[in-house]
Scaffold this motif. Structure first.
Motif, PDB file in Angstrom:
ATOM      1  N   ALA A 152      30.548  24.130  58.260  1.00 36.72           N
ATOM      2  CA  ALA A 152      30.815  25.179  57.267  1.00 36.72           C
ATOM      3  C   ALA A 152      29.928  25.007  56.041  1.00 36.72           C
ATOM      4  O   ALA A 152      29.411  25.985  55.490  1.00 36.72           O
ATOM      5  CB  ALA A 152      32.291  25.149  56.861  1.00 36.72           C
ATOM      6  N   ALA A 153      29.730  23.757  55.600  1.00 37.91           N
ATOM      7  CA  ALA A 153      28.859  23.496  54.447  1.00 37.91           C
ATOM      8  C   ALA A 153      27.416  23.879  54.771  1.00 37.91           C
ATOM      9  O   ALA A 153      26.716  24.462  53.937  1.00 37.91           O
ATOM     10  CB  ALA A 153      28.953  22.035  54.033  1.00 37.91           C
ATOM     11  N   LEU A 154      26.950  23.554  55.970  1.00 35.46           N
ATOM     12  CA  LEU A 154      25.595  23.921  56.372  1.00 35.46           C
ATOM     13  C   LEU A 154      25.438  25.436  56.396  1.00 35.46           C
ATOM     14  O   LEU A 154      24.426  25.974  55.932  1.00 35.46           O
ATOM     15  CB  LEU A 154      25.268  23.335  57.749  1.00 35.46           C
ATOM     16  N   LEU A 155      26.449  26.126  56.891  1.00 32.93           N
ATOM     17  CA  LEU A 155      26.398  27.579  56.935  1.00 32.93           C
ATOM     18  C   LEU A 155      26.377  28.163  55.529  1.00 32.93           C
ATOM     19  O   LEU A 155      25.558  29.029  55.220  1.00 32.93           O
ATOM     20  CB  LEU A 155      27.597  28.121  57.712  1.00 32.93           C
ATOM     21  N   CYS A 156      27.256  27.680  54.656  1.00 29.50           N
ATOM     22  CA  CYS A 156      27.361  28.230  53.298  1.00 29.50           C
ATOM     23  C   CYS A 156      26.149  27.910  52.442  1.00 29.50           C
ATOM     24  O   CYS A 156      25.681  28.750  51.687  1.00 29.50           O
ATOM     25  CB  CYS A 156      28.611  27.693  52.614  1.00 29.50           C
TER      26      CYS A 156
END
Length: 106
Positions: free
Chosen positions: A23-27
């Motif tokens: 999720a952090a990589l996506l955001c």
């Protein structure tokens, strides 16, 4: 006697850690990249080009006191633009005062 193991306050399961990392990589990675690509592509849409040309026409008309029509706007850098096909006309009679092939504005 059984040993007491201390647990960290914010300990999460391994699959949850992976999900949070994804999720952090996506955001913080993929979404900004996608937004930048979409904004870059939108600059080539004819409606956006027309709105930029009319915006420059209105701004220059207010500054110069004559009617200015800009045919096309090309962005050279964030603060540098090339205005093409500029036509200057008298505000009341609309008589042609002059034409400018290209203007570089910064």
């Amino acid at each position: 006697m059984a040993r007491h193991t201390t647990t960290k306050k914010w300990q999460v399961h391994e699959s949850t850690q992976r999900g949070l990392c994804r999720a952090a990589l996506l955001c913080f990675g993929a979404l900004p990249l996608i937004c930048a690509l979409v904004l870059s592509v939108l600059q080539f849409v004819p409606a956006y080009q027309r709105s930029k040309a009319s915006s420059w026409s209105a701004r220059l008309s207010a500054l110069l006191g004559v009617e200015v029509q800009v045919a096309a706007v090309e962005s050279l850098a964030p603060e540098r633009f090339n205005l093409r096909g500029v036509r200057l006309a008298h505000p009341e009679s609309r008589a042609l005062l002059g034409r400018i092939q290209s203007i570089e504005v910064s």
